[in-house]
Design a protein around this motif. Structure first.
Motif, PDB file in Angstrom:
ATOM      1  N   ARG A 164      -0.261  -4.139   0.066  1.00 55.24           N
ATOM      2  CA  ARG A 164       0.555  -5.357   0.140  1.00 55.24           C
ATOM      3  C   ARG A 164       1.070  -5.445   1.576  1.00 55.24           C
ATOM      4  O   ARG A 164       1.854  -4.591   2.009  1.00 55.24           O
ATOM      5  CB  ARG A 164       1.714  -5.260  -0.848  1.00 55.24           C
ATOM      6  N   LEU A 165       0.575  -6.432   2.279  1.00 54.57           N
ATOM      7  CA  LEU A 165       0.917  -6.542   3.701  1.00 54.57           C
ATOM      8  C   LEU A 165       2.097  -7.487   3.891  1.00 54.57           C
ATOM      9  O   LEU A 165       2.150  -8.559   3.291  1.00 54.57           O
ATOM     10  CB  LEU A 165      -0.282  -7.057   4.498  1.00 54.57           C
TER      11      LEU A 165
ATOM     12  N   ALA B 160      10.080  -5.408   8.461  1.00 53.99           N
ATOM     13  CA  ALA B 160      10.849  -4.192   8.181  1.00 53.99           C
ATOM     14  C   ALA B 160      11.790  -4.423   7.006  1.00 53.99           C
ATOM     15  O   ALA B 160      11.884  -3.581   6.098  1.00 53.99           O
ATOM     16  CB  ALA B 160      11.624  -3.772   9.426  1.00 53.99           C
TER      17      ALA B 160
ATOM     18  N   ARG C 149       9.603  13.090   1.364  1.00 55.97           N
ATOM     19  CA  ARG C 149       9.252  11.988   2.257  1.00 55.97           C
ATOM     20  C   ARG C 149       8.663  12.560   3.542  1.00 55.97           C
ATOM     21  O   ARG C 149       9.164  13.555   4.068  1.00 55.97           O
ATOM     22  CB  ARG C 149      10.486  11.138   2.598  1.00 55.97           C
TER      23      ARG C 149
ATOM     24  N   LEU D 271      15.077   8.325   7.341  1.00 54.91           N
ATOM     25  CA  LEU D 271      14.472   8.416   6.002  1.00 54.91           C
ATOM     26  C   LEU D 271      14.695   9.780   5.362  1.00 54.91           C
ATOM     27  O   LEU D 271      14.278   9.997   4.220  1.00 54.91           O
ATOM     28  CB  LEU D 271      12.953   8.174   6.098  1.00 54.91           C
TER      29      LEU D 271
ATOM     30  N   ARG E 224       6.700  11.719  -2.301  1.00 51.96           N
ATOM     31  CA  ARG E 224       6.906  10.447  -3.005  1.00 51.96           C
ATOM     32  C   ARG E 224       6.690   9.287  -2.043  1.00 51.96           C
ATOM     33  O   ARG E 224       6.298   8.208  -2.459  1.00 51.96           O
ATOM     34  CB  ARG E 224       8.316  10.390  -3.589  1.00 51.96           C
ATOM     35  N   LEU E 225       6.961   9.511  -0.758  1.00 53.01           N
ATOM     36  CA  LEU E 225       6.769   8.456   0.246  1.00 53.01           C
ATOM     37  C   LEU E 225       6.083   9.041   1.470  1.00 53.01           C
ATOM     38  O   LEU E 225       6.561  10.011   2.061  1.00 53.01           O
ATOM     39  CB  LEU E 225       8.129   7.866   0.642  1.00 53.01           C
TER      40      LEU E 225
ATOM     41  N   PHE F  44       4.697   7.842   5.131  1.00 51.27           N
ATOM     42  CA  PHE F  44       4.746   6.774   6.132  1.00 51.27           C
ATOM     43  C   PHE F  44       3.720   7.100   7.208  1.00 51.27           C
ATOM     44  O   PHE F  44       3.915   8.021   8.002  1.00 51.27           O
ATOM     45  CB  PHE F  44       6.143   6.754   6.761  1.00 51.27           C
TER      46      PHE F  44
ATOM     47  N   VAL G  88       3.573   6.945  -2.881  1.00 45.59           N
ATOM     48  CA  VAL G  88       3.618   5.638  -2.214  1.00 45.59           C
ATOM     49  C   VAL G  88       3.272   5.855  -0.743  1.00 45.59           C
ATOM     50  O   VAL G  88       3.898   6.672  -0.068  1.00 45.59           O
ATOM     51  CB  VAL G  88       5.005   4.985  -2.335  1.00 45.59           C
TER      52      VAL G  88
ATOM     53  N   VAL H  48       2.807   4.059   2.978  1.00 50.22           N
ATOM     54  CA  VAL H  48       3.103   2.921   3.842  1.00 50.22           C
ATOM     55  C   VAL H  48       2.337   3.103   5.146  1.00 50.22           C
ATOM     56  O   VAL H  48       2.330   4.197   5.709  1.00 50.22           O
ATOM     57  CB  VAL H  48       4.611   2.832   4.151  1.00 50.22           C
TER      58      VAL H  48
ATOM     59  N   ALA I 270      -3.210   2.480   1.511  1.00 51.59           N
ATOM     60  CA  ALA I 270      -1.763   2.240   1.508  1.00 51.59           C
ATOM     61  C   ALA I 270      -1.348   1.326   0.359  1.00 51.59           C
ATOM     62  O   ALA I 270      -2.114   0.486  -0.104  1.00 51.59           O
ATOM     63  CB  ALA I 270      -1.343   1.636   2.840  1.00 51.59           C
ATOM     64  N   ASP I 271      -0.117   1.510  -0.068  1.00 50.83           N
ATOM     65  CA  ASP I 271       0.476   0.591  -1.037  1.00 50.83           C
ATOM     66  C   ASP I 271       1.143  -0.572  -0.314  1.00 50.83           C
ATOM     67  O   ASP I 271       1.135  -1.695  -0.799  1.00 50.83           O
ATOM     68  CB  ASP I 271       1.512   1.350  -1.880  1.00 50.83           C
ATOM     69  N   TYR I 272       1.730  -0.276   0.821  1.00 51.68           N
ATOM     70  CA  TYR I 272       2.383  -1.298   1.633  1.00 51.68           C
ATOM     71  C   TYR I 272       1.914  -1.151   3.077  1.00 51.68           C
ATOM     72  O   TYR I 272       1.633  -0.038   3.538  1.00 51.68           O
ATOM     73  CB  TYR I 272       3.904  -1.148   1.593  1.00 51.68           C
ATOM     74  N   GLY I 273       1.865  -2.274   3.769  1.00 51.04           N
ATOM     75  CA  GLY I 273       1.420  -2.199   5.147  1.00 51.04           C
ATOM     76  C   GLY I 273       2.097  -3.223   6.030  1.00 51.04           C
ATOM     77  O   GLY I 273       2.491  -4.310   5.572  1.00 51.04           O
ATOM     78  N   VAL I 274       2.224  -2.858   7.275  1.00 53.57           N
ATOM     79  CA  VAL I 274       2.683  -3.790   8.302  1.00 53.57           C
ATOM     80  C   VAL I 274       1.649  -3.736   9.425  1.00 53.57           C
ATOM     81  O   VAL I 274       1.407  -2.671  10.001  1.00 53.57           O
ATOM     82  CB  VAL I 274       4.063  -3.411   8.864  1.00 53.57           C
TER      83      VAL I 274
ATOM     84  N   LEU J 164      12.465  -1.069  11.696  1.00 52.90           N
ATOM     85  CA  LEU J 164      12.676  -0.302  10.461  1.00 52.90           C
ATOM     86  C   LEU J 164      13.968   0.504  10.551  1.00 52.90           C
ATOM     87  O   LEU J 164      14.722   0.600   9.571  1.00 52.90           O
ATOM     88  CB  LEU J 164      11.493   0.642  10.227  1.00 52.90           C
TER      89      LEU J 164
END
Lengths: 244, 319
Positions: free
Chosen positions: A221-222, A231, B190, B214, B247-248, B250, B269, B271, B285-289, B300
């Motif tokens: 999910r981007l 952020a 993390r 974090l 769990r996380l 990055f 998870v 990122v 990844a589950d989330y991305g930027v 962040l």
């Protein structure tokens, strides 16, 4: 005795284009050195030098057989006609047949590839030899091998009798690739091409593919927008997931 | 009597493999546990019908017990044999598969019976496609599906210890922790890991700042430790480095090479922050930027500090 180093025995999965219907277009990609191949060769050279063994290269498929010859291997065997298969055991059976063809081999080194994780152990099975995988380094102590490997957060040193198959995992990238002089010299070294019929192997694909598809959600999910917006969205999502 | 087999040299994915083989609806699912008494105990609680245990000790690794493992599995008429993708389990599976004359499928996710065959769904090309293969019986596979937790109060299966024969000539001479003091990536909840997207060693300060906010451990990809030596090698995550299960996770400026992703397969998870939208890390990844880490990391940090971010101010303005 000979030590066999197996190299360039598969395509890089990153070269494949996966279409929307799940079919694959390799776009003419050839077999390339695996990410562990340089480490395989380094270990092979060390064992060869310490134990008085000749280092013999073995490659299958469409790769450049001179890759190992430019890196200190004196001779190589190549099997260009590797069938397309999902069966790691078939690839291993062909490699085992080449090892038998080379003859007088007591150590086989092959990359312990993430994408083809059953080839190294099944090669050992096909030869009827013991195997150690995840190998970082190996050397010769009298008539045995001393093998270093990582098992989770521990480092193990094993003493192994030969014959043996070692699956090598690279802990670093190749440091000194050969120069043009070595590459040109490699082209004059012998590569023996073998057909599957020479090896008495009948390639039967026992794993036909019924269907294929891309994963339902293969992408992350981007978050889009400014860095600050991304952020904030990301942190909110992580808090909602309970990981922050 | 036929049986389907799980070969285990550690507890990873053990209940999930038993669960997967239940899908074949056979006469029973058996676990071959090659390892310590603790492994046999875990295997007993994995919802299998029975456990066959081959003991190892400090100097005899599971690989040395390959002949015993082959003999134990071949005493039944197995249709399917699964193992996790760990080095020792793969060695045992390779030997068993060869003895059975069975093909070997990597990346197995599920199995379904069909007439005299088994439909095997497996992950291919680093997870970029799922394929259904028609496998003959017997077949062998390396399991890659997610783990499951066995139900509470499950009745332990019977454990039968097999008398070990002569081991192969493979012995452990020395075993020691490969992790330096203070580096506890294997148990970290993390982790912030950095890759070649970082331009200089001094810029590690950015990563450290995020990790502090974090309450995370710092890790890296192989080039950062091996080529640049910006972080010690014990912080390198990957197949030949640390295997982590936070769990996380990055991943900052990490492209996602297969050998790196193999080290984070058990992260919950993931990122990813990367400037290349086509980087393989985004497929894991589950989330991305998609962006410049030099802009995203400070943002962040600000968001974690709870300060009014631009997004918040924009939302307030909209209201």
């Amino acid at each position: 005795m000979n030590v066999v180093v197996v190299y360039e025995w598969a395509r890089d999965p990153a070269d494949a284009l996966v279409r929307a219907d799940g079919s694959v277009d390799w776009r003419g990609a050839k077999f390339v050195p695996g990410e562990d191949d340089a480490a395989v060769l380094a270990v092979g050279r060390a064992i060869g030098a310490a134990g008085g063994r000749d280092v013999v290269g073995v490659t299958v498929g469409s790769g450049d057989a001179t890759w190992a010859l430019a890196r200190g291997v004196e001779r190589a065997f190549s099997v260009p006609e590797l069938p397309e298969t999902a069966d790691d055991a078939l690839t291993a059976a062909i490699l085992a047949a080449v090892v038998r063809h080379v003859g007088d081999v007591d150590v086989v080194l092959v990359g312990d590839a993430v994408a083809y994780p059953a080839v190294a152990p099944t090669l050992a099975g096909a030869l009827g030899w013991p195997a150690v995988l995840g190998v970082a380094d190996a050397g010769v102590v009298s008539d045995r091998l001393t093998v270093t490997r990582r098992v989770d957060d521990r480092e193990e040193v094993l003493s192994v009798a030969t014959p043996v198959v070692l699956g090598v995992s690279a802990a670093s990238a190749e440091k000194q690739p050969p120069g043009m002089k070595e590459i040109l010299a490699a082209r004059r070294r012998p590569v023996v091409e073998l057909a599957l019929s020479d090896l008495d192997v009948t390639p039967i694909d026992r794993l036909p593919e019924r269907s294929a598809r891309p994963p339902v959600s293969s992408a992350a999910r981007l978050f889009t927008g400014t860095p600050e917006s991304c952020a904030a969205q990301l942190i909110a999502a992580l808090r909602a997931d309970g990981v922050l | 009597m036929t049986a389907d087999w799980v070969i285990a040299t550690d507890s990873r994915r053990l209940p999930a493999m038993v669960h997967a083989l239940r899908g074949l609806g056979g006469d029973g699912v058996r676990v071959l546990a090659v390892g310590s008494p603790a492994l046999a105990e875990v295997a007993a609680g994995a919802c299998a019908d029975s456990v066959t245990w081959i003991a190892t000790d400090a100097t005899t690794p599971a690989e040395a017990r390959t002949p015993d493992a082959v003999r134990a599995v071949l005493e039944s008429e197995p249709r399917a044999v699964l193992a996790a993708s760990t080095p020792a389990a793969r060695v045992l599976l390779g030997a068993v598969a060869t003895a059975l004359g069975a093909p070997v499928v990597p990346g197995v996710l599920s199995v379904v019976p069909e007439a005299d065959a088994v439909l095997v769904e497996s992950s291919d090309l680093g997870g970029r496609r799922l394929r259904t293969l028609v496998a003959p019986v017997p077949f062998a596979g390396l399991f890659a599906g997610p783990d499951v937790v066995p139900p509470v109060g499950v009745r332990p299966a019977t454990v039968e210890r097999v008398a070990a024969g002569t081991p192969l000539d493979v012995r452990v001479e020395h075993s020691a922790s490969a992790v330096g003091a203070g580096v506890e990536l294997a148990t970290a909840e993390r982790i912030v890991a950095v890759g070649r997207g970082l331009k200089s060693k001094d810029d590690l300060a950015l990563v450290r700042e995020l990790a502090e906010r974090l309450d995370a451990a710092i890790a890296c990809s192989m080039p950062i430790a091996d080529d640049f030596r910006w972080l010690p090698s014990e912080r390198y995550v990957g197949r030949s480095g640390q295997q982590v299960a936070p769990r996380l996770y990055f991943a900052v400026g990490i492209s996602g090479a297969p050998q790196h992703l193999d080290g984070v397969r058990d992260a919950k998870v993931v990122v990813a922050v990367n400037s290349d939208p086509d980087a393989p890390i985004f497929r894991r990844a589950d989330y991305g930027v998609v962006g410049d880490l030099y802009e995203v990391l400070p943002a962040l940090g600000a968001a974690l500090a709870g300060g009014p971010s631009t997004a918040t101010r924009e939302e307030q303005a909209d209201e």
